[in-house]
Design an enzyme around this catalytic site. Structure first.
Site, PDB file in Angstrom:
ATOM      1  N   LYS A   1      -1.915  -0.710   1.561  1.00 45.43           N
ATOM      2  CA  LYS A   1      -0.761   0.113   2.436  1.00 45.43           C
ATOM      3  C   LYS A   1      -1.106   1.874   2.422  1.00 45.43           C
ATOM      4  O   LYS A   1      -1.542   2.569   1.470  1.00 45.43           O
ATOM      5  CB  LYS A   1      -0.050  -0.312   1.775  1.00 45.43           C
ATOM      6  CG  LYS A   1       0.745  -1.679   2.236  1.00 45.43           C
ATOM      7  CD  LYS A   1       0.354  -2.366   3.361  1.00 45.43           C
ATOM      8  CE  LYS A   1      -0.093  -3.707   4.522  1.00 45.43           C
ATOM      9  NZ  LYS A   1       0.111  -4.906   3.752  1.00 45.43           N
TER      10      LYS A   1
HETATM   11  C1  LIG Z   1       1.168  -5.896   3.836  1.00 46.82           C
HETATM   12  C2  LIG Z   1       2.269  -6.743   5.141  1.00 46.82           C
HETATM   13  C3  LIG Z   1       2.806  -7.532   4.252  1.00 46.82           C
HETATM   14  C4  LIG Z   1       3.420  -8.199   3.041  1.00 46.82           C
HETATM   15  O1  LIG Z   1       2.831  -7.263   2.511  1.00 46.82           O
HETATM   16  P1  LIG Z   1       2.645  -8.428   0.447  1.00 46.82           P
HETATM   17  O2  LIG Z   1       2.886  -6.648  -0.644  1.00 46.82           O
HETATM   18  O3  LIG Z   1       0.881  -8.387   0.814  1.00 46.82           O
HETATM   19  O4  LIG Z   1       3.237  -9.266   0.147  1.00 46.82           O
HETATM   20  C5  LIG Z   1       4.157  -8.056   5.706  1.00 46.82           C
HETATM   21  N1  LIG Z   1       3.790  -7.722   6.695  1.00 46.82           N
HETATM   22  C6  LIG Z   1       2.816  -7.204   7.093  1.00 46.82           C
HETATM   23  C7  LIG Z   1       3.200  -6.645   8.201  1.00 46.82           C
HETATM   24  C8  LIG Z   1       1.975  -6.386   6.323  1.00 46.82           C
HETATM   25  O5  LIG Z   1       1.462  -5.874   6.913  1.00 46.82           O
END
Ligand SMILES: *Cc1c(COP(=O)(O)O)cnc(C)c1O
Length: 382
Positions: free
Chosen positions: A185
Protein backbone atom coordinates in the site's frame (compact mmCIF):
# COMPACT_ATOMS: atom_id res chain seq x y z
CA UNK A 1 16.79 -11.48 -21.79
CA UNK A 2 17.26 -8.07 -20.26
CA UNK A 3 20.48 -7.37 -18.37
CA UNK A 4 18.68 -4.69 -16.41
CA UNK A 5 17.45 -5.52 -12.91
CA UNK A 6 13.98 -6.97 -12.52
CA UNK A 7 11.37 -4.25 -12.13
CA UNK A 8 8.57 -5.43 -9.81
CA UNK A 9 5.08 -3.95 -10.09
CA UNK A 10 5.57 -2.39 -6.67
CA UNK A 11 8.18 -2.06 -3.95
CA UNK A 12 8.02 -0.25 -0.61
CA UNK A 13 10.30 2.77 -0.05
CA UNK A 14 11.83 2.50 3.43
CA UNK A 15 14.50 5.12 4.13
CA UNK A 16 17.58 4.68 6.33
CA UNK A 17 16.17 6.94 9.03
CA UNK A 18 13.14 4.68 9.39
CA UNK A 19 15.36 1.60 9.51
CA UNK A 20 17.38 3.24 12.33
CA UNK A 21 14.19 4.12 14.19
CA UNK A 22 12.93 0.53 13.93
CA UNK A 23 16.30 -0.53 15.39
CA UNK A 24 15.76 1.83 18.33
CA UNK A 25 12.36 0.29 19.01
CA UNK A 26 13.84 -3.21 18.91
CA UNK A 27 16.53 -2.17 21.40
CA UNK A 28 14.13 -0.27 23.66
CA UNK A 29 12.67 -3.26 25.48
CA UNK A 30 9.12 -2.38 24.34
CA UNK A 31 8.30 -3.90 20.94
CA UNK A 32 4.53 -4.41 20.88
CA UNK A 33 1.71 -1.86 21.28
CA UNK A 34 3.11 1.19 23.08
CA UNK A 35 4.42 4.71 22.51
CA UNK A 36 5.09 4.29 18.77
CA UNK A 37 1.48 3.19 18.20
CA UNK A 38 0.24 6.12 20.27
CA UNK A 39 2.42 8.54 18.27
CA UNK A 40 1.19 7.12 14.96
CA UNK A 41 -2.46 7.29 16.03
CA UNK A 42 -1.96 10.91 17.11
CA UNK A 43 -0.17 11.84 13.88
CA UNK A 44 -2.81 10.15 11.70
CA UNK A 45 -5.60 11.81 13.65
CA UNK A 46 -3.97 15.22 13.27
CA UNK A 47 -3.61 14.67 9.52
CA UNK A 48 -7.26 13.62 9.27
CA UNK A 49 -8.74 16.73 10.85
CA UNK A 50 -8.71 15.48 14.44
CA UNK A 51 -11.01 12.47 13.94
CA UNK A 52 -10.15 9.55 16.27
CA UNK A 53 -7.88 6.93 14.66
CA UNK A 54 -7.20 3.47 16.07
CA UNK A 55 -4.51 1.16 14.71
CA UNK A 56 -4.94 -2.55 14.12
CA UNK A 57 -2.71 -5.25 12.65
CA UNK A 58 -4.34 -5.30 9.18
CA UNK A 59 -6.79 -3.53 6.93
CA UNK A 60 -8.88 -6.69 7.09
CA UNK A 61 -9.13 -6.41 10.88
CA UNK A 62 -10.11 -2.73 10.60
CA UNK A 63 -12.97 -3.63 8.25
CA UNK A 64 -14.19 -6.64 10.24
CA UNK A 65 -14.12 -4.79 13.54
CA UNK A 66 -15.86 -1.79 11.91
CA UNK A 67 -18.71 -4.13 10.94
CA UNK A 68 -18.86 -5.47 14.51
CA UNK A 69 -18.77 -1.92 15.89
CA UNK A 70 -21.89 -1.22 13.79
CA UNK A 71 -23.54 -4.35 15.21
CA UNK A 72 -23.72 -5.94 11.76
CA UNK A 73 -24.15 -9.72 11.83
CA UNK A 74 -26.32 -12.64 10.71
CA UNK A 75 -29.35 -11.58 8.65
CA UNK A 76 -27.78 -8.26 7.66
CA UNK A 77 -26.63 -7.21 4.20
CA UNK A 78 -23.68 -5.03 3.23
CA UNK A 79 -23.54 -3.51 -0.26
CA UNK A 80 -20.13 -3.58 -1.91
CA UNK A 81 -18.27 -4.04 -5.20
CA UNK A 82 -17.12 -7.34 -6.74
CA UNK A 83 -14.00 -5.57 -8.07
CA UNK A 84 -11.75 -5.53 -5.00
CA UNK A 85 -9.36 -7.62 -2.98
CA UNK A 86 -11.40 -10.53 -1.59
CA UNK A 87 -10.89 -9.18 1.95
CA UNK A 88 -13.70 -6.70 1.30
CA UNK A 89 -16.31 -9.46 1.07
CA UNK A 90 -14.55 -11.94 3.38
CA UNK A 91 -15.01 -9.61 6.35
CA UNK A 92 -18.76 -9.47 5.71
CA UNK A 93 -18.85 -13.27 5.75
CA UNK A 94 -16.69 -13.26 8.88
CA UNK A 95 -19.37 -11.47 10.90
CA UNK A 96 -22.10 -13.74 9.48
CA UNK A 97 -23.65 -11.10 7.22
CA UNK A 98 -24.21 -11.24 3.46
CA UNK A 99 -22.17 -9.28 0.94
CA UNK A 100 -24.46 -7.87 -1.77
CA UNK A 101 -22.48 -6.96 -4.86
CA UNK A 102 -23.27 -4.07 -7.17
CA UNK A 103 -21.55 -3.92 -10.55
CA UNK A 104 -18.66 -1.54 -11.18
CA UNK A 105 -18.97 1.43 -13.53
CA UNK A 106 -16.66 1.36 -16.54
CA UNK A 107 -15.49 4.98 -16.20
CA UNK A 108 -14.03 4.70 -12.67
CA UNK A 109 -14.01 0.89 -12.12
CA UNK A 110 -15.53 1.63 -8.70
CA UNK A 111 -19.00 0.63 -7.47
CA UNK A 112 -21.70 2.06 -9.77
CA UNK A 113 -23.59 4.41 -7.47
CA UNK A 114 -26.45 4.55 -9.98
CA UNK A 115 -27.12 0.86 -9.28
CA UNK A 116 -26.79 0.89 -5.49
CA UNK A 117 -30.35 1.95 -4.70
CA UNK A 118 -31.76 -1.11 -6.52
CA UNK A 119 -29.64 -3.38 -4.28
CA UNK A 120 -30.87 -1.90 -0.98
CA UNK A 121 -33.38 -4.02 0.93
CA UNK A 122 -34.88 -3.90 4.42
CA UNK A 123 -31.89 -5.98 5.57
CA UNK A 124 -29.21 -3.60 4.22
CA UNK A 125 -27.20 -2.08 7.05
CA UNK A 126 -24.14 -0.55 5.41
CA UNK A 127 -22.46 0.50 2.20
CA UNK A 128 -18.85 -0.60 1.81
CA UNK A 129 -17.33 1.15 -1.21
CA UNK A 130 -13.74 0.59 -2.36
CA UNK A 131 -11.47 3.22 -3.92
CA UNK A 132 -9.88 0.93 -6.51
CA UNK A 133 -6.28 1.90 -7.35
CA UNK A 134 -6.70 4.87 -5.00
CA UNK A 135 -9.28 6.68 -7.15
CA UNK A 136 -11.99 7.80 -4.72
CA UNK A 137 -15.64 6.89 -5.07
CA UNK A 138 -17.75 10.08 -5.33
CA UNK A 139 -18.09 10.93 -1.64
CA UNK A 140 -20.84 13.54 -2.13
CA UNK A 141 -23.15 11.05 -3.86
CA UNK A 142 -22.10 8.17 -1.56
CA UNK A 143 -22.96 9.95 1.68
CA UNK A 144 -26.15 11.47 0.26
CA UNK A 145 -27.27 7.97 -0.74
CA UNK A 146 -26.42 6.49 2.66
CA UNK A 147 -28.16 9.38 4.42
CA UNK A 148 -31.38 8.90 2.41
CA UNK A 149 -31.51 5.23 3.44
CA UNK A 150 -30.20 5.56 6.99
CA UNK A 151 -27.21 3.31 6.28
CA UNK A 152 -23.75 3.21 7.85
CA UNK A 153 -20.82 3.73 5.48
CA UNK A 154 -17.65 1.74 6.00
CA UNK A 155 -15.21 3.12 3.45
CA UNK A 156 -12.71 0.47 2.36
CA UNK A 157 -10.03 3.07 1.72
CA UNK A 158 -7.27 0.43 1.91
CA UNK A 159 -5.83 1.74 -1.35
CA UNK A 160 -6.58 5.45 -1.04
CA UNK A 161 -4.44 6.82 1.78
CA UNK A 162 -3.29 10.27 0.62
CA UNK A 163 -6.16 10.63 -1.86
CA UNK A 164 -8.63 13.50 -1.61
CA UNK A 165 -12.22 14.29 -2.42
CA UNK A 166 -12.36 17.94 -3.42
CA UNK A 167 -10.08 19.63 -0.93
CA UNK A 168 -10.70 17.09 1.85
CA UNK A 169 -8.39 14.18 2.60
CA UNK A 170 -10.01 10.74 2.38
CA UNK A 171 -10.49 9.73 6.02
CA UNK A 172 -11.03 13.29 7.29
CA UNK A 173 -14.82 13.12 6.86
CA UNK A 174 -17.65 10.64 6.38
CA UNK A 175 -18.55 7.79 8.74
CA UNK A 176 -16.08 4.92 9.36
CA UNK A 177 -12.99 4.85 7.15
CA UNK A 178 -10.59 1.89 6.98
CA UNK A 179 -7.00 2.05 5.71
CA UNK A 180 -4.52 -0.79 5.12
CA UNK A 181 -0.80 -0.47 5.73
CA UNK A 182 0.13 -3.73 3.97
CA UNK A 183 3.54 -3.79 2.29
CA UNK A 184 2.08 -2.96 -1.13
CA UNK A 185 0.00 0.00 0.00
CA UNK A 186 1.06 3.65 -0.46
CA UNK A 187 1.88 3.95 3.25
CA UNK A 188 3.08 0.73 4.86
CA UNK A 189 3.86 -0.72 8.29
CA UNK A 190 4.79 -4.07 6.61
CA UNK A 191 1.38 -5.23 7.90
CA UNK A 192 -1.15 -3.02 9.61
CA UNK A 193 -4.22 -0.89 9.24
CA UNK A 194 -6.41 1.59 11.02
CA UNK A 195 -9.99 2.71 11.42
CA UNK A 196 -11.02 6.36 11.50
CA UNK A 197 -14.03 6.81 13.77
CA UNK A 198 -16.66 9.46 14.46
CA UNK A 199 -16.11 10.13 18.18
CA UNK A 200 -14.31 9.00 21.34
CA UNK A 201 -17.20 6.78 22.48
CA UNK A 202 -16.89 4.73 19.26
CA UNK A 203 -13.11 4.74 19.62
CA UNK A 204 -13.33 3.28 23.15
CA UNK A 205 -15.70 0.53 21.97
CA UNK A 206 -13.33 -0.18 19.08
CA UNK A 207 -10.37 -0.49 21.46
CA UNK A 208 -12.20 -3.32 23.24
CA UNK A 209 -13.03 -5.05 19.96
CA UNK A 210 -9.35 -4.74 19.02
CA UNK A 211 -7.98 -6.43 22.13
CA UNK A 212 -9.94 -9.22 23.83
CA UNK A 213 -12.79 -6.99 25.01
CA UNK A 214 -10.71 -5.78 27.92
CA UNK A 215 -11.39 -2.55 29.83
CA UNK A 216 -8.57 -1.51 32.18
CA UNK A 217 -9.74 -0.28 35.57
CA UNK A 218 -8.09 2.50 37.59
CA UNK A 219 -7.14 0.08 40.38
CA UNK A 220 -5.03 -2.00 37.97
CA UNK A 221 -7.70 -4.62 37.47
CA UNK A 222 -9.81 -5.21 34.42
CA UNK A 223 -13.30 -5.98 33.21
CA UNK A 224 -14.43 -7.90 30.12
CA UNK A 225 -18.05 -7.33 29.10
CA UNK A 226 -18.00 -8.78 25.61
CA UNK A 227 -15.92 -10.64 23.06
CA UNK A 228 -12.93 -8.92 21.54
CA UNK A 229 -10.44 -9.87 18.84
CA UNK A 230 -6.63 -9.88 18.97
CA UNK A 231 -5.74 -7.24 16.42
CA UNK A 232 -3.41 -4.74 18.08
CA UNK A 233 -0.44 -3.36 16.11
CA UNK A 234 3.17 -3.66 17.26
CA UNK A 235 5.44 -0.68 18.00
CA UNK A 236 7.91 -2.14 15.49
CA UNK A 237 5.29 -1.77 12.77
CA UNK A 238 4.17 1.65 14.01
CA UNK A 239 7.76 2.94 13.79
CA UNK A 240 7.78 2.02 10.10
CA UNK A 241 4.45 3.81 9.69
CA UNK A 242 5.75 6.99 11.36
CA UNK A 243 8.68 7.03 8.94
CA UNK A 244 6.31 6.52 6.01
CA UNK A 245 4.00 9.29 7.17
CA UNK A 246 6.86 11.80 6.94
CA UNK A 247 7.27 10.88 3.27
CA UNK A 248 3.83 9.95 2.02
CA UNK A 249 2.97 13.27 0.36
CA UNK A 250 6.22 13.05 -1.61
CA UNK A 251 5.34 9.45 -2.52
CA UNK A 252 1.95 10.53 -3.83
CA UNK A 253 3.46 13.36 -5.90
CA UNK A 254 6.02 10.97 -7.38
CA UNK A 255 3.34 8.37 -8.20
CA UNK A 256 1.28 11.05 -9.95
CA UNK A 257 4.27 12.18 -12.04
CA UNK A 258 5.01 8.58 -13.05
CA UNK A 259 1.37 8.01 -13.99
CA UNK A 260 1.41 11.15 -16.12
CA UNK A 261 4.50 9.85 -17.89
CA UNK A 262 2.70 6.58 -18.64
CA UNK A 263 -0.11 8.55 -20.26
CA UNK A 264 2.41 10.55 -22.32
CA UNK A 265 4.51 7.59 -23.44
CA UNK A 266 1.77 5.03 -24.01
CA UNK A 267 1.37 3.70 -27.57
CA UNK A 268 -2.35 4.22 -28.16
CA UNK A 269 -2.25 2.10 -31.31
CA UNK A 270 -1.89 -1.06 -29.19
CA UNK A 271 -5.57 -0.82 -28.26
CA UNK A 272 -5.22 -1.01 -24.46
CA UNK A 273 -7.70 0.92 -22.36
CA UNK A 274 -5.77 3.23 -20.06
CA UNK A 275 -6.80 3.66 -16.42
CA UNK A 276 -9.35 6.37 -15.61
CA UNK A 277 -7.66 9.75 -15.91
CA UNK A 278 -7.59 11.84 -12.77
CA UNK A 279 -7.87 15.40 -14.00
CA UNK A 280 -9.11 16.55 -10.58
CA UNK A 281 -6.01 15.03 -8.89
CA UNK A 282 -8.20 13.21 -6.38
CA UNK A 283 -6.39 9.89 -6.54
CA UNK A 284 -3.10 8.70 -5.05
CA UNK A 285 -2.14 6.45 -8.01
CA UNK A 286 -1.90 3.35 -5.85
CA UNK A 287 -1.74 1.28 -9.04
CA UNK A 288 -1.46 1.85 -12.80
CA UNK A 289 -3.81 -0.56 -14.53
CA UNK A 290 -4.44 -0.61 -18.26
CA UNK A 291 -6.97 -3.10 -19.60
CA UNK A 292 -5.73 -5.53 -22.26
CA UNK A 293 -7.24 -5.16 -25.72
CA UNK A 294 -10.24 -7.52 -26.00
CA UNK A 295 -8.43 -9.55 -28.67
CA UNK A 296 -5.74 -10.44 -26.07
CA UNK A 297 -7.98 -10.81 -23.00
CA UNK A 298 -7.95 -14.60 -23.04
CA UNK A 299 -4.14 -14.57 -23.25
CA UNK A 300 -3.37 -12.49 -20.16
CA UNK A 301 -1.07 -15.20 -18.80
CA UNK A 302 0.98 -15.10 -22.00
CA UNK A 303 1.20 -11.29 -21.83
CA UNK A 304 2.40 -11.45 -18.21
CA UNK A 305 4.98 -14.11 -19.14
CA UNK A 306 6.21 -11.98 -22.06
CA UNK A 307 6.63 -8.99 -19.71
CA UNK A 308 8.42 -11.13 -17.15
CA UNK A 309 10.78 -12.39 -19.87
CA UNK A 310 11.72 -8.72 -20.36
CA UNK A 311 12.37 -8.30 -16.63
CA UNK A 312 9.11 -6.61 -15.71
CA UNK A 313 6.63 -7.72 -13.05
CA UNK A 314 2.91 -7.50 -13.76
CA UNK A 315 0.12 -8.07 -11.24
CA UNK A 316 -3.61 -8.77 -11.53
CA UNK A 317 -5.77 -6.68 -9.16
CA UNK A 318 -8.35 -8.13 -9.30
CA UNK A 319 -10.49 -10.79 -10.97
CA UNK A 320 -14.17 -10.07 -10.21
CA UNK A 321 -14.58 -11.87 -6.89
CA UNK A 322 -18.14 -13.17 -7.37
CA UNK A 323 -16.59 -15.64 -9.83
CA UNK A 324 -14.43 -17.22 -7.11
CA UNK A 325 -15.69 -20.64 -6.00
CA UNK A 326 -16.53 -19.19 -2.57
CA UNK A 327 -19.13 -16.89 -4.10
CA UNK A 328 -20.23 -19.19 -6.95
CA UNK A 329 -21.12 -21.66 -4.21
CA UNK A 330 -23.28 -18.91 -2.72
CA UNK A 331 -25.25 -18.58 -5.97
CA UNK A 332 -23.24 -16.20 -8.11
CA UNK A 333 -22.50 -16.90 -11.78
CA UNK A 334 -20.81 -15.39 -14.80
CA UNK A 335 -22.98 -12.63 -16.22
CA UNK A 336 -24.10 -11.30 -12.82
CA UNK A 337 -21.83 -8.23 -13.01
CA UNK A 338 -20.66 -7.86 -16.62
CA UNK A 339 -18.70 -4.61 -16.20
CA UNK A 340 -16.66 -5.96 -13.27
CA UNK A 341 -16.16 -9.27 -15.13
CA UNK A 342 -14.84 -7.49 -18.22
CA UNK A 343 -12.46 -5.27 -16.23
CA UNK A 344 -11.39 -8.16 -14.01
CA UNK A 345 -10.59 -10.35 -17.03
CA UNK A 346 -8.47 -7.71 -18.78
CA UNK A 347 -6.76 -5.76 -16.01
CA UNK A 348 -2.99 -5.80 -15.57
CA UNK A 349 -1.05 -3.86 -12.94
CA UNK A 350 2.13 -2.34 -14.32
CA UNK A 351 5.06 -1.09 -12.21
CA UNK A 352 4.33 2.09 -10.29
CA UNK A 353 6.14 2.94 -7.05
CA UNK A 354 7.92 6.05 -5.79
CA UNK A 355 11.50 4.83 -6.27
CA UNK A 356 10.97 4.21 -10.00
CA UNK A 357 12.88 6.37 -12.46
CA UNK A 358 11.18 8.12 -15.38
CA UNK A 359 13.18 5.84 -17.66
CA UNK A 360 11.60 2.81 -15.98
CA UNK A 361 8.24 3.99 -17.32
CA UNK A 362 9.72 4.23 -20.80
CA UNK A 363 11.13 0.73 -20.39
CA UNK A 364 7.74 -0.65 -19.37
CA UNK A 365 6.03 1.05 -22.31
CA UNK A 366 8.56 -0.43 -24.75
CA UNK A 367 8.15 -3.87 -23.16
CA UNK A 368 4.36 -3.65 -23.46
CA UNK A 369 4.69 -3.12 -27.22
CA UNK A 370 6.86 -6.24 -27.52
CA UNK A 371 4.71 -8.30 -25.15
CA UNK A 372 1.50 -7.36 -26.97
CA UNK A 373 3.04 -8.44 -30.29
CA UNK A 374 4.31 -11.74 -28.79
CA UNK A 375 0.95 -12.44 -27.19
CA UNK A 376 -0.87 -11.84 -30.48
CA UNK A 377 1.52 -14.29 -32.19
CA UNK A 378 1.01 -16.95 -29.54
CA UNK A 379 -2.71 -16.52 -29.97
CA UNK A 380 -2.30 -16.99 -33.73
CA UNK A 381 -0.50 -20.30 -33.23
CA UNK A 382 -3.08 -21.88 -30.93
C1 LIG B 1 -5.18 -4.45 1.00
C2 LIG B 1 -6.67 -4.38 0.97
C3 LIG B 1 -7.47 -4.85 2.02
C4 LIG B 1 -6.92 -5.61 3.18
O1 LIG B 1 -5.87 -5.02 3.83
P1 LIG B 1 -4.82 -5.97 4.64
O2 LIG B 1 -4.00 -4.98 5.38
O3 LIG B 1 -4.08 -6.74 3.61
O4 LIG B 1 -5.62 -6.84 5.54
C5 LIG B 1 -8.83 -4.67 1.95
N1 LIG B 1 -9.40 -4.07 0.90
C6 LIG B 1 -8.67 -3.62 -0.15
C7 LIG B 1 -9.37 -2.92 -1.26
C8 LIG B 1 -7.29 -3.78 -0.16
O5 LIG B 1 -6.59 -3.34 -1.20
Amino acid sequence: MSARPFLPFTRPSIDERTIAEVGEVLRSGWITTGPQCQALEDALSERLGGRPVRLVNSGTAALELALRLCGIGPGDEVVTTPLSWVATANVVLAVGATPVFVDAEAATRNIDLDRVEAAITSRTRALMPVDLAGLPVDRDRLHALAGRHGLRVIEDAAQSFGARWGNRAIGSFGDLVSFSFHANKNLTCAEGGCLVLNNEEEARRFEKLRLQGVTRLPDGGMEVEAWGSKANLTDVAAAIGLGQLRQVDGFTARRRALAERYFERWDASLGFELPPGDAAHHGNWHMFQPLLPRRLAARRGDFIAAMRAQGIGVGVHYPAMHLFALFRNRGHARGDFPVAEDIGARTVTLPLFPAMADTDVDRVCAAVTVAAACTALIRGKR
